[in-house]
Design a protein around this motif. Sequence first.
Motif, PDB file in Angstrom:
ATOM      1  N   THR A  87       0.835  -1.206   0.000  1.00 49.57           N
ATOM      2  CA  THR A  87       0.000   0.000   0.000  1.00 49.57           C
ATOM      3  C   THR A  87       0.869   1.256   0.000  1.00 49.57           C
ATOM      4  O   THR A  87       0.539   2.231  -0.668  1.00 49.57           O
ATOM      5  N   GLU A  88       1.968   1.214   0.722  1.00 47.83           N
ATOM      6  CA  GLU A  88       2.869   2.372   0.752  1.00 47.83           C
ATOM      7  C   GLU A  88       3.471   2.635  -0.628  1.00 47.83           C
ATOM      8  O   GLU A  88       3.543   3.772  -1.085  1.00 47.83           O
ATOM      9  N   GLU A  89       3.881   1.565  -1.277  1.00 46.74           N
ATOM     10  CA  GLU A  89       4.485   1.700  -2.604  1.00 46.74           C
ATOM     11  C   GLU A  89       3.490   2.230  -3.636  1.00 46.74           C
ATOM     12  O   GLU A  89       3.839   3.042  -4.493  1.00 46.74           O
ATOM     13  N   ALA A  90       2.247   1.795  -3.534  1.00 49.76           N
ATOM     14  CA  ALA A  90       1.237   2.185  -4.527  1.00 49.76           C
ATOM     15  C   ALA A  90       0.526   3.487  -4.171  1.00 49.76           C
ATOM     16  O   ALA A  90      -0.292   3.975  -4.961  1.00 49.76           O
ATOM     17  N   ALA A  91       0.824   4.053  -3.030  1.00 52.48           N
ATOM     18  CA  ALA A  91       0.129   5.271  -2.582  1.00 52.48           C
ATOM     19  C   ALA A  91       0.333   6.450  -3.518  1.00 52.48           C
ATOM     20  O   ALA A  91      -0.485   7.363  -3.551  1.00 52.48           O
ATOM     21  N   THR A  92       1.379   6.429  -4.295  1.00 49.20           N
ATOM     22  CA  THR A  92       1.652   7.540  -5.214  1.00 49.20           C
ATOM     23  C   THR A  92       1.107   7.308  -6.616  1.00 49.20           C
ATOM     24  O   THR A  92       1.299   8.150  -7.492  1.00 49.20           O
ATOM     25  N   ASP A  93       0.436   6.194  -6.827  1.00 48.52           N
ATOM     26  CA  ASP A  93      -0.162   5.910  -8.142  1.00 48.52           C
ATOM     27  C   ASP A  93      -1.315   6.882  -8.362  1.00 48.52           C
ATOM     28  O   ASP A  93      -2.240   6.950  -7.557  1.00 48.52           O
ATOM     29  N   ASP A  94      -1.257   7.650  -9.436  1.00 46.37           N
ATOM     30  CA  ASP A  94      -2.255   8.689  -9.689  1.00 46.37           C
ATOM     31  C   ASP A  94      -3.522   8.189 -10.377  1.00 46.37           C
ATOM     32  O   ASP A  94      -4.479   8.945 -10.514  1.00 46.37           O
ATOM     33  N   ARG A  95      -3.536   6.959 -10.792  1.00 40.62           N
ATOM     34  CA  ARG A  95      -4.719   6.446 -11.487  1.00 40.62           C
ATOM     35  C   ARG A  95      -5.861   6.266 -10.481  1.00 40.62           C
ATOM     36  O   ARG A  95      -5.687   5.656  -9.430  1.00 40.62           O
ATOM     37  N   ASN A  96      -7.004   6.789 -10.821  1.00 42.82           N
ATOM     38  CA  ASN A  96      -8.132   6.850  -9.906  1.00 42.82           C
ATOM     39  C   ASN A  96      -8.550   5.476  -9.373  1.00 42.82           C
ATOM     40  O   ASN A  96      -8.780   5.315  -8.172  1.00 42.82           O
ATOM     41  N   PHE A  97      -8.655   4.482 -10.243  1.00 43.99           N
ATOM     42  CA  PHE A  97      -9.109   3.166  -9.802  1.00 43.99           C
ATOM     43  C   PHE A  97      -8.094   2.503  -8.870  1.00 43.99           C
ATOM     44  O   PHE A  97      -8.463   1.800  -7.940  1.00 43.99           O
ATOM     45  N   VAL A  98      -6.833   2.728  -9.103  1.00 40.65           N
ATOM     46  CA  VAL A  98      -5.791   2.179  -8.230  1.00 40.65           C
ATOM     47  C   VAL A  98      -5.776   2.936  -6.909  1.00 40.65           C
ATOM     48  O   VAL A  98      -5.748   2.345  -5.835  1.00 40.65           O
TER      49      VAL A  98
END
Length: 86
Positions: free
Chosen positions: A61-72
């Motif tokens: 979750t920490e790694e993906a927290a910066t993913d800007d895609r709305n669904f992610v």
Amino acid sequence: EICDQVCQNLFAYTKYAKQKAKEWCKRKEEFIKRAGFVIIARLSLQKNIKDEELLEFLPYTEEAATDDRNFVKKAVSWALRQIGKR
């Protein structure tokens, strides 16, 4: 909706759920990555999974927290909130 439903009502109940969630959270494709976090959110609701097992998902979750895609982004938030409720 299809991604969420199949992950919550099917994939989360398989013996491969934790393994696939970890694998899919690292993928680049938007809905595959979302699927990993939806499984984590659903696993957090199951009584047969220990809190320690859920903590293994926090680095994802920490790694993906910066993913800007709305669904992610929404799936990461959902998974994190469900883990936090435990």
